[in-house]
Design a protein around this motif. Sequence first.
Motif, PDB file in Angstrom:
ATOM      1  N   GLY A 393      70.597 -47.573  70.355  1.00  0.00           N
ATOM      2  CA  GLY A 393      71.599 -46.753  70.358  1.00  0.00           C
ATOM      3  C   GLY A 393      72.097 -46.398  69.024  1.00  0.00           C
ATOM      4  O   GLY A 393      72.613 -47.391  68.146  1.00  0.00           O
ATOM      5  N   LYS A 394      72.294 -45.147  68.383  1.00  0.00           N
ATOM      6  CA  LYS A 394      72.701 -44.894  67.138  1.00  0.00           C
ATOM      7  C   LYS A 394      74.196 -44.155  67.117  1.00  0.00           C
ATOM      8  O   LYS A 394      74.693 -43.898  66.109  1.00  0.00           O
ATOM      9  N   GLY A 395      74.707 -44.047  68.273  1.00  0.00           N
ATOM     10  CA  GLY A 395      75.811 -43.145  68.421  1.00  0.00           C
ATOM     11  C   GLY A 395      77.013 -43.561  67.715  1.00  0.00           C
ATOM     12  O   GLY A 395      77.877 -42.995  67.000  1.00  0.00           O
ATOM     13  N   GLY A 396      77.514 -45.022  67.752  1.00  0.00           N
ATOM     14  CA  GLY A 396      78.647 -45.562  67.285  1.00  0.00           C
ATOM     15  C   GLY A 396      78.559 -45.637  65.856  1.00  0.00           C
ATOM     16  O   GLY A 396      79.290 -45.237  65.151  1.00  0.00           O
ATOM     17  N   LEU A 397      77.276 -46.075  65.426  1.00  0.00           N
ATOM     18  CA  LEU A 397      77.070 -45.932  63.811  1.00  0.00           C
ATOM     19  C   LEU A 397      77.190 -44.654  63.235  1.00  0.00           C
ATOM     20  O   LEU A 397      77.782 -44.286  62.040  1.00  0.00           O
ATOM     21  N   ALA A 398      76.555 -43.740  64.047  1.00  0.00           N
ATOM     22  CA  ALA A 398      76.697 -42.233  63.620  1.00  0.00           C
ATOM     23  C   ALA A 398      78.138 -41.731  63.597  1.00  0.00           C
ATOM     24  O   ALA A 398      78.568 -41.063  62.492  1.00  0.00           O
ATOM     25  N   ASP A 399      78.883 -42.221  64.398  1.00  0.00           N
ATOM     26  CA  ASP A 399      80.451 -41.504  64.582  1.00  0.00           C
ATOM     27  C   ASP A 399      81.085 -42.223  63.301  1.00  0.00           C
ATOM     28  O   ASP A 399      81.948 -41.359  62.488  1.00  0.00           O
ATOM     29  N   ARG A 400      80.997 -43.706  63.268  1.00  0.00           N
ATOM     30  CA  ARG A 400      81.788 -44.252  62.124  1.00  0.00           C
ATOM     31  C   ARG A 400      81.239 -43.770  60.752  1.00  0.00           C
ATOM     32  O   ARG A 400      82.210 -43.627  59.942  1.00  0.00           O
ATOM     33  N   GLN A 401      80.034 -43.582  60.698  1.00  0.00           N
ATOM     34  CA  GLN A 401      79.631 -43.241  59.034  1.00  0.00           C
ATOM     35  C   GLN A 401      79.924 -41.846  59.016  1.00  0.00           C
ATOM     36  O   GLN A 401      80.114 -41.503  57.829  1.00  0.00           O
ATOM     37  N   THR A 402      79.839 -40.701  59.805  1.00  0.00           N
ATOM     38  CA  THR A 402      80.188 -39.585  59.696  1.00  0.00           C
ATOM     39  C   THR A 402      81.839 -39.519  59.400  1.00  0.00           C
ATOM     40  O   THR A 402      81.999 -38.923  58.146  1.00  0.00           O
ATOM     41  N   VAL A 403      82.453 -40.273  59.899  1.00  0.00           N
ATOM     42  CA  VAL A 403      84.066 -40.200  59.441  1.00  0.00           C
ATOM     43  C   VAL A 403      84.202 -40.785  58.078  1.00  0.00           C
ATOM     44  O   VAL A 403      84.991 -40.353  57.396  1.00  0.00           O
ATOM     45  N   ASP A 404      83.415 -41.975  57.749  1.00  0.00           N
ATOM     46  CA  ASP A 404      83.510 -42.388  56.438  1.00  0.00           C
ATOM     47  C   ASP A 404      83.320 -41.352  55.274  1.00  0.00           C
ATOM     48  O   ASP A 404      83.718 -41.323  54.269  1.00  0.00           O
ATOM     49  N   LEU A 405      82.150 -40.599  55.581  1.00  0.00           N
ATOM     50  CA  LEU A 405      81.644 -39.483  54.758  1.00  0.00           C
ATOM     51  C   LEU A 405      82.912 -38.644  54.648  1.00  0.00           C
ATOM     52  O   LEU A 405      82.757 -37.863  53.464  1.00  0.00           O
ATOM     53  N   ALA A 406      83.424 -38.029  55.757  1.00  0.00           N
ATOM     54  CA  ALA A 406      84.394 -37.007  55.529  1.00  0.00           C
ATOM     55  C   ALA A 406      85.627 -37.736  54.897  1.00  0.00           C
ATOM     56  O   ALA A 406      86.226 -36.666  54.090  1.00  0.00           O
ATOM     57  N   GLU A 407      85.900 -38.758  54.987  1.00  0.00           N
ATOM     58  CA  GLU A 407      87.055 -39.318  54.026  1.00  0.00           C
ATOM     59  C   GLU A 407      86.798 -39.391  52.820  1.00  0.00           C
ATOM     60  O   GLU A 407      87.552 -38.793  51.866  1.00  0.00           O
ATOM     61  N   ALA A 408      85.525 -39.573  52.472  1.00  0.00           N
ATOM     62  CA  ALA A 408      85.191 -39.528  50.852  1.00  0.00           C
ATOM     63  C   ALA A 408      85.090 -38.202  50.445  1.00  0.00           C
ATOM     64  O   ALA A 408      85.590 -37.958  49.202  1.00  0.00           O
TER      65      ALA A 408
END
Length: 484
Positions: A393-408
């Motif tokens: 499953g990729k849900g947790g990874l997708a959530d974390r990386q989406t937030v990282d990208l938005a912060e940047a």
Amino acid sequence: MQRRLMHMSAEAQDALRTALEELRAELKVPLGFPKRVLKAADKAAGEARLPDKDATHLPFFTIDPPTSKDLDQAMHLERRPGGGYRVYYAIADVATFVRAGSPLDIEAHDRIETLYFPDLKVPLHPPVLSEGAASLLPNKDRPALVWQHDLDAHGNLTDSSVSRAMIRSRAQLDYAGAQQAIENGTAEESLALLREIGELREAVEIARGGISVNLPDQEVTLEDGSFRLRYVATLPVEGWNEQISLMTGMSAAQIMLDTGTGILRTQKEQADQNVIKRLHDIAKALGIVWRPGISYATLVRKLDPQNQQHMAFLTEATSTILKAEYTVFRDNQKPAYTMHAAIAAPYTHCTAPLRRLVDRYTGELCVMACADKAPPNWVLDALSCIPCDTARGKGGLADRQTVDLAEAAVLKDRVGEVFDATVIDTDAERGRPREGKVFLADPAVLAKVVSTNGLDLQLGSSIRARLKQAHPAADEDKVLFTVP
């Protein structure tokens, strides 16, 4: 916590769009369904064999985010004659539409779970099912797995069972509207009872040693064509709603343990006394009074995430929790460990089958067990591969990386600026006392920080942190602060 919303420049918006597309490509996210799967979904929506039992007289309602169409759960709550409560909890009956070995089933095993990105959703099942024929939409007759939970006057569960039935939801509520109706006294009795039962179940959770930590979520949304990053505090009604889901997951786990075949969500307890001592030391350093005899579970419930020292403790403490995993058992060969430590009881996922693969299987096992029937072969045949499937499953990874990208993206044009921040995590235990994580109230950012002034970072301290890097395309440390 008040919502803080950060606007991005047009350049940052474009950078985030590109980064999200690259993330989906990297994760090999399927952006569409094959024609054979769509054709199978259309056929299933029109030819599903519906249950004979009729529960459409019960006035169910749903509570979800306002834009949700994939509605997994509906509930109806009432008082029992003589005292106590009865909770009817309906779960979308995905197995009615998705047959083992069908194109729909094969595709679901490839996808494993619904993925959520701010600019699109990647569903587990085609929308004709997940947002149509299988979704518990209002004023529509729908097949469901209907749980009946009986509780005593103190909220203790006395009996649980589940069976297939047709239901009809009467209202689609959102969290903010439900909270307002409960608080101003305009809620109908069933919704008003959610608060009463939810608070009782929270007390039961405390008594058994369960842990609920309501840290504010970082949320990335797309509104009117623009991305937004904010902190969102959890409303009380979300916690009460979660208690109904937790109760169902615990009931399902116990039913499967009693019948000897099932899939548990297990998490081992942190019994290491060094960990407990460290948490006590952290609390003391942050000025948090942790009196003798008070359990960790009781302490965290009294903390306020809006208080930066409390948030620092909660962030550090939750980082010590072990990852949960799926544990399969059959033929009465029960696993050596059956508990979920944070919940303090055996537990399973079973309440979100439109969005999570494993729930279709646990729901079916419970329905068959309550009907005194053997598990169907299609479930037994899949048991051995379920943990491997869910691990992909990729849900947790997708959530974390989406937030990282938005912060940047939010900070992309502000490199070199100095921000007020709070140290909420340090790597001292890993021999790196000058590295850690900082919390920024505005913009809504949690990011890595490195002390470059020769001094160790102090957990819970307020600092002035300089933004050294903010780039969505960075391989590591998309956002990095330093303490000069």
